[in-house]
Every structure is written in structure tokens, then in C-alpha cells.
Write a protein that holds these residues in place. Structure first.
Motif, PDB file in Angstrom:
ATOM      1  N   GLY A  29       0.837  -1.197   0.000  1.00 29.41           N
ATOM      2  CA  GLY A  29       0.000   0.000   0.000  1.00 29.41           C
ATOM      3  C   GLY A  29       0.871   1.245   0.000  1.00 29.41           C
ATOM      4  N   ASP A  30       0.966   1.893  -1.132  1.00 24.54           N
ATOM      5  CA  ASP A  30       1.809   3.082  -1.309  1.00 24.54           C
ATOM      6  C   ASP A  30       1.087   4.303  -0.728  1.00 24.54           C
ATOM      7  OD1 ASP A  30       3.140   5.344  -2.293  1.00 24.54           O
ATOM      8  OD2 ASP A  30       3.613   4.406  -4.213  1.00 24.54           O
ATOM      9  N   ASP A  31       1.683   4.889   0.311  1.00 23.58           N
ATOM     10  CA  ASP A  31       1.061   6.000   1.037  1.00 23.58           C
ATOM     11  C   ASP A  31       1.343   7.331   0.343  1.00 23.58           C
ATOM     12  OD1 ASP A  31      -0.377   7.270   3.021  1.00 23.58           O
ATOM     13  OD2 ASP A  31       1.263   7.266   4.476  1.00 23.58           O
ATOM     14  N   ALA A  32       0.958   7.418  -0.951  1.00 20.12           N
ATOM     15  CA  ALA A  32       1.181   8.628  -1.756  1.00 20.12           C
ATOM     16  C   ALA A  32       2.639   9.090  -1.655  1.00 20.12           C
ATOM     17  CB  ALA A  32       0.229   9.754  -1.327  1.00 20.12           C
ATOM     18  N   SER A  33       3.543   8.123  -1.742  1.00 23.15           N
ATOM     19  CA  SER A  33       4.968   8.427  -1.614  1.00 23.15           C
ATOM     20  C   SER A  33       5.479   9.228  -2.807  1.00 23.15           C
ATOM     21  CB  SER A  33       5.772   7.129  -1.503  1.00 23.15           C
ATOM     22  OG  SER A  33       7.156   7.393  -1.573  1.00 23.15           O
ATOM     23  N   PRO A  34       6.397  10.180  -2.564  1.00 23.87           N
ATOM     24  CA  PRO A  34       7.035  10.893  -3.674  1.00 23.87           C
ATOM     25  C   PRO A  34       8.073  10.025  -4.381  1.00 23.87           C
ATOM     26  CG  PRO A  34       7.945  11.642  -1.586  1.00 23.87           C
ATOM     27  CD  PRO A  34       6.813  10.725  -1.250  1.00 23.87           C
ATOM     28  N   GLU A  35       8.366   8.848  -3.811  1.00 26.46           N
ATOM     29  CA  GLU A  35       9.356   7.939  -4.400  1.00 26.46           C
ATOM     30  C   GLU A  35       8.634   6.712  -4.941  1.00 26.46           C
ATOM     31  OE1 GLU A  35      13.032   9.019  -1.386  1.00 26.46           O
ATOM     32  OE2 GLU A  35      11.800   7.263  -0.945  1.00 26.46           O
ATOM     33  N   SER A  36       8.331   6.712  -6.211  1.00 21.42           N
ATOM     34  CA  SER A  36       7.572   5.611  -6.797  1.00 21.42           C
ATOM     35  C   SER A  36       8.394   4.316  -6.818  1.00 21.42           C
ATOM     36  CB  SER A  36       7.154   5.960  -8.226  1.00 21.42           C
ATOM     37  OG  SER A  36       6.545   4.843  -8.840  1.00 21.42           O
ATOM     38  N   PRO A  37       7.786   3.206  -6.387  1.00 17.47           N
ATOM     39  CA  PRO A  37       8.494   1.918  -6.417  1.00 17.47           C
ATOM     40  C   PRO A  37       8.179   1.094  -7.661  1.00 17.47           C
ATOM     41  CG  PRO A  37       6.512   1.667  -5.135  1.00 17.47           C
ATOM     42  CD  PRO A  37       6.503   3.104  -5.668  1.00 17.47           C
ATOM     43  N   ILE A  38       7.414   1.648  -8.584  1.00 12.95           N
ATOM     44  CA  ILE A  38       6.897   0.854  -9.705  1.00 12.95           C
ATOM     45  C   ILE A  38       8.014   0.230 -10.525  1.00 12.95           C
ATOM     46  CG2 ILE A  38       5.613   0.974 -11.878  1.00 12.95           C
ATOM     47  CD1 ILE A  38       3.738   2.960 -10.572  1.00 12.95           C
ATOM     48  N   GLU A  39       9.026   1.008 -10.863  1.00 14.79           N
ATOM     49  CA  GLU A  39      10.127   0.479 -11.672  1.00 14.79           C
ATOM     50  C   GLU A  39      10.822  -0.667 -10.951  1.00 14.79           C
ATOM     51  OE1 GLU A  39      14.296   2.092 -13.672  1.00 14.79           O
ATOM     52  OE2 GLU A  39      12.661   3.507 -13.263  1.00 14.79           O
ATOM     53  N   LEU A  40      11.026  -0.522  -9.661  1.00 13.03           N
ATOM     54  CA  LEU A  40      11.648  -1.590  -8.882  1.00 13.03           C
ATOM     55  C   LEU A  40      10.750  -2.814  -8.820  1.00 13.03           C
ATOM     56  CD1 LEU A  40      13.905  -2.603  -6.983  1.00 13.03           C
ATOM     57  CD2 LEU A  40      12.707  -1.455  -5.104  1.00 13.03           C
ATOM     58  N   LEU A  41       9.468  -2.596  -8.619  1.00 12.43           N
ATOM     59  CA  LEU A  41       8.538  -3.719  -8.510  1.00 12.43           C
ATOM     60  C   LEU A  41       8.464  -4.534  -9.803  1.00 12.43           C
ATOM     61  CD1 LEU A  41       5.621  -2.048  -6.512  1.00 12.43           C
ATOM     62  CD2 LEU A  41       7.138  -3.869  -5.711  1.00 12.43           C
ATOM     63  N   GLU A  42       8.673  -3.879 -10.940  1.00 12.25           N
ATOM     64  CA  GLU A  42       8.658  -4.599 -12.215  1.00 12.25           C
ATOM     65  C   GLU A  42       9.725  -5.687 -12.261  1.00 12.25           C
ATOM     66  OE1 GLU A  42       9.011  -1.563 -15.151  1.00 12.25           O
ATOM     67  OE2 GLU A  42       6.867  -1.011 -15.074  1.00 12.25           O
ATOM     68  N   GLU A  43      10.822  -5.473 -11.553  1.00 11.54           N
ATOM     69  CA  GLU A  43      11.898  -6.465 -11.520  1.00 11.54           C
ATOM     70  C   GLU A  43      11.502  -7.701 -10.719  1.00 11.54           C
ATOM     71  OE1 GLU A  43      15.573  -4.757 -10.187  1.00 11.54           O
ATOM     72  OE2 GLU A  43      15.219  -2.863 -11.247  1.00 11.54           O
ATOM     73  N   TYR A  44      10.462  -7.577  -9.890  1.00 12.01           N
ATOM     74  CA  TYR A  44      10.059  -8.691  -9.022  1.00 12.01           C
ATOM     75  C   TYR A  44       8.723  -9.305  -9.433  1.00 12.01           C
ATOM     76  CZ  TYR A  44      13.926  -7.600  -5.944  1.00 12.01           C
ATOM     77  OH  TYR A  44      15.198  -7.401  -5.441  1.00 12.01           O
ATOM     78  N   GLN A  45       8.255  -8.964 -10.640  1.00 11.74           N
ATOM     79  CA  GLN A  45       6.939  -9.421 -11.089  1.00 11.74           C
ATOM     80  C   GLN A  45       6.771 -10.932 -11.015  1.00 11.74           C
ATOM     81  OE1 GLN A  45       4.058  -8.337 -11.940  1.00 11.74           O
ATOM     82  NE2 GLN A  45       4.287  -6.133 -12.153  1.00 11.74           N
ATOM     83  N   ARG A  46       7.784 -11.681 -11.370  1.00 13.85           N
ATOM     84  CA  ARG A  46       7.662 -13.140 -11.431  1.00 13.85           C
ATOM     85  C   ARG A  46       8.425 -13.839 -10.297  1.00 13.85           C
ATOM     86  NH1 ARG A  46       7.829 -10.985 -16.378  1.00 13.85           N
ATOM     87  NH2 ARG A  46       6.186 -11.537 -17.855  1.00 13.85           N
ATOM     88  N   LYS A  47       8.866 -13.061  -9.327  1.00 19.49           N
ATOM     89  CA  LYS A  47       9.664 -13.658  -8.247  1.00 19.49           C
ATOM     90  C   LYS A  47       8.827 -14.028  -7.033  1.00 19.49           C
ATOM     91  CE  LYS A  47      13.965 -11.499  -9.738  1.00 19.49           C
ATOM     92  NZ  LYS A  47      15.135 -10.660  -9.371  1.00 19.49           N
ATOM     93  N   PHE A  48       7.728 -13.329  -6.835  1.00 12.82           N
ATOM     94  CA  PHE A  48       6.751 -13.706  -5.814  1.00 12.82           C
ATOM     95  C   PHE A  48       5.430 -13.015  -6.134  1.00 12.82           C
ATOM     96  CE2 PHE A  48       9.138 -10.083  -4.071  1.00 12.82           C
ATOM     97  CZ  PHE A  48       8.135  -9.212  -3.711  1.00 12.82           C
ATOM     98  N   ASP A  49       4.373 -13.484  -5.503  1.00  9.48           N
ATOM     99  CA  ASP A  49       3.024 -12.995  -5.791  1.00  9.48           C
ATOM    100  C   ASP A  49       2.747 -11.715  -4.995  1.00  9.48           C
ATOM    101  OD1 ASP A  49       0.435 -12.786  -6.663  1.00  9.48           O
ATOM    102  OD2 ASP A  49      -0.340 -14.453  -5.447  1.00  9.48           O
ATOM    103  N   PHE A  50       2.438 -10.630  -5.686  1.00 13.32           N
ATOM    104  CA  PHE A  50       2.135  -9.395  -4.968  1.00 13.32           C
ATOM    105  C   PHE A  50       1.095  -8.557  -5.695  1.00 13.32           C
ATOM    106  CE2 PHE A  50       5.630  -8.001  -7.752  1.00 13.32           C
ATOM    107  CZ  PHE A  50       5.186  -6.769  -8.200  1.00 13.32           C
ATOM    108  N   VAL A  51       0.457  -7.689  -4.912  1.00 11.12           N
ATOM    109  CA  VAL A  51      -0.483  -6.686  -5.419  1.00 11.12           C
ATOM    110  C   VAL A  51       0.027  -5.324  -4.970  1.00 11.12           C
ATOM    111  CG1 VAL A  51      -2.821  -5.740  -5.201  1.00 11.12           C
ATOM    112  CG2 VAL A  51      -2.480  -8.216  -5.410  1.00 11.12           C
ATOM    113  N   TYR A  52       0.056  -4.382  -5.881  1.00 13.71           N
ATOM    114  CA  TYR A  52       0.500  -3.021  -5.546  1.00 13.71           C
ATOM    115  C   TYR A  52      -0.670  -2.064  -5.719  1.00 13.71           C
ATOM    116  CZ  TYR A  52       2.571   1.618  -6.253  1.00 13.71           C
ATOM    117  OH  TYR A  52       2.858   2.968  -6.192  1.00 13.71           O
ATOM    118  N   HIS A  53      -0.877  -1.212  -4.710  1.00 12.30           N
ATOM    119  CA  HIS A  53      -1.926  -0.195  -4.798  1.00 12.30           C
ATOM    120  C   HIS A  53      -1.385   1.134  -4.295  1.00 12.30           C
ATOM    121  CE1 HIS A  53      -5.979   1.537  -4.776  1.00 12.30           C
ATOM    122  NE2 HIS A  53      -5.635   2.108  -3.628  1.00 12.30           N
TER     123      HIS A  53
END
Length: 296
Positions: free
Chosen positions: A34-58
Motif C-alpha cells: 500500500g503506497d502512502d502517496a509516496s514521492p518515491e515511486s516503487p513501480i520500476e523496482l517492482l517490475e523487476e520482481y513481477q515473477r519472483k513472488f506474488d504481490f499486489v500493488y496499490h
């Protein structure tokens, strides 16, 4: 099934957190970020972990953690699905690779005796180096006993029965300081906590973390008072006389070292008097005068 909920805000150490999830020897968990309206987006980093474990990003469009960290925890928990067990993992903390495996190894016995599971823990610095011993605990321990012995506690090292979280909720203390400790007491119904000492959760302490930051001491002190006042006024029946006296000694320090909070004095005095602890109350008054003269 285990849900690992991450209230996200800081990117600095987030990759180490994600890597520890990818490295779990047992992948029977789902992560809810749960991204608390952070000024530091984790999306690019999360793309590297798409197939490494099951997650939901909001991503939440409104920052809530700056107002109420416990409410941010709760809205992140609301992202989860039908999982029975919830771990709330800090975005800078790290799981030992066998944490999930150890959880499932013990789960059958645990569910019959406790609503809370705790892992051993160790404090680490910004470089991931240990700055403490490994804190282990009795296999089975009353949650009340835990707060009276010399140890430590962080939210990330616990797994809670989700039903208890939803039924009771977190108390909203400033910075959520002691909110996690009270949750352990209330979610366990002031009963047993089971510890898995064979797996370790690594708690990061830096100036970016609430625990390591020295610029928030006033808010921490206020939260400390609220915590002990809550126990002594709302949950007094859970404690025997000697435990109440020890709690009163702890809350008394909140006033002795911050006499501008005069309302603390009256609230503390009331607790002493309604419990007929007149001798101990005299000691409290005496300690105030002693502290005043010592500073002079």
C-alpha cells in the motif's frame, strides 16, 4: 494462507525488503503493498520482481501515514483477501530466508493456542550490518509478561490472526509508538504469544526510521504516556498489584521529565488514589521534588 502487508513510503531500503521476500524458501504467501502517496515511486523496482513472488500493488492518492500511521496500516490490511494470518512488514525491514517456511512448519500447533506468532529478531543498520544480538523469546509466553521483561519489540516480527485485527483494531498513538505493543496485548486477549526462534526478522534502525530518528522524541514521549495511561485506566483488571505499581512508575517518569504537561500529573495522581496506593503516591510526589532540586 499468509498475507504480508507492506505499508510503503520510503524507497531507500525497499529493494532489500523485496529481495528477502523473493528469497523465501517457502513461497506460500501473497504480498500487498500500500503506497502512502509516496514521492518515491516503487513501480520500476517492482517490475523487476513481477515473477519472483506474488504481490499486489496499490497507490493511495492521499498520504495518511503523516496523520495516522495506524490508519495507514489498516487500509493496507484492507487490501488483503481471504488470508487468515497477517504480517505487517516495514518497507525497510528484512525477513530471514526461512521465516515463511518456519511459519508453516509450526502453524498446526500454533493455531490451537494463540492468535499471535512472533519470530526472533535482530536490529540492523543502513548497511544491513547487525547492531544487536538476536532477541529470542520463550516458546510460549503471556503477552503481559513480555512487557515487564528486558527485551524489544517491532511490528514486523509478528504474525496476527486477521480476525483479531478486524475486531479490535490498532490504537492510534502518535507515530504509532507503542501501538504495536498494545496490539500484541489486545490481539492476544492478554494471553499467550507463541515464538518461532528458528527464524529471524531483521529490523532496520536508521535516522530514517521512527525508532532511530531523534527529532521526534516529544511525540514518542506523548505516545508513551498515552500507552501506559490506557493500560492503567482501560485494562487495569488485567494486572495484579505489583504490575500496576510498575506501570505507574513508568508513567510517572513521563511527567517527572516533562512537567509542562500538568494534565499528566492529575491523571497519574488519580490512578494512584483510586487504586489506594497512598504510600506509592507519596513516593511519586517525593520524586518530583527530588528531581526539581537536583536540576537546581
Amino acid at each position: 494462507m499468509l498475507a504480508i502487508v507492506i505499508p510503503y513510503y520510503k524507497l531507500t531500503f525497499f529493494e532489500q525488503t523485496l529481495q528477502s521476500l523473493a528469497s523465501q524458501t517457502d513461497q506460500r504467501f501473497k504480498v500487498y503493498i500500500g503506497d502512502d502517496a509516496s514521492p518515491e515511486s516503487p513501480i520500476e523496482l517492482l517490475e523487476e520482481y513481477q515473477r519472483k513472488f506474488d504481490f499486489v500493488y496499490h497507490r493511495f492518492e492521499e498520504n495518511l501515514g503523516g496523520i495516522s500511521l495506524t490508519q495507514q496500516w489498516e487500509r493496507c490490511i484492507a487490501l488483503s483477501n481471504k488470508e487468515k494470518w497477517i504480517m505487517i512488514l516495514g518497507d525497510d525491514d528484512v525477513l530471514g530466508e526461512n521465516v515463511v517456511e518456519a511459519f508453516y512448519h509450526d502453524i498446526e500447533g500454533i493455531t490451537r493456542v494463540s492468535n499471535i506468532i512472533r519470530f526472533a529478531s535482530m536490529k540492523i543498520d543502513g548497511d544491513g550490518m547487525s547492531i544487536s544480538k538476536i532477541y529470542s523469546h520463550p516458546r510460549s509466553e503471556k503477552s503481559i509478561d513480555f512487557i515487564f521483561r528486558d527485551s524489544r519489540s517491532s511490528l514486523s516480527e509478528y504474525v496476527f490472526n486477521k480476525k483479531q485485527i478486524l475486531n479490535i483494531g490498532f490504537k492510534d498513538f502518535p507515530l504509532a509508538w507503542f501501538s504495536d505493543v498494545l496490539a500484541v496485548l489486545e490481539f492476544s486477549d492478554f494471553k499467550e504469544v507463541i515464538t518461532i526462534n528458528e527464524a529471524v526478522v531483521y529490523i532496520r534502525i536508521t535516522d530514517l526510521s521512527i525508532s532511530g530518528n531523534q527529532n521526534n522524541l516529544k511525540l514518542k514521549a506523548k505516545a508513551t504516556f498515552y500507552f501506559y495511561n490506557y493500560l492503567l485506566t482501560k485494562k487495569s483488571g488485567q494486572f495484579v498489584k505489583n504490575q500496576k505499581i510498575e506501570l505507574l512508575l513508568k508513567i510517572s517518569k513521563c511527567y517527572i521529565y516533562n512537567k509542562k504537561e500538568l494534565n499528566y500529573f492529575f491523571k497519574i495522581s488519580k490512578i494512584y488514589l483510586i487504586n489506594f496506593l497512598f504510600t506509592d503516591y507519596f513516593g511519586f510526589i517525593k520524586s518530583i521534588f527530588f528531581n526539581v532540586f537536583r536540576r537546581k
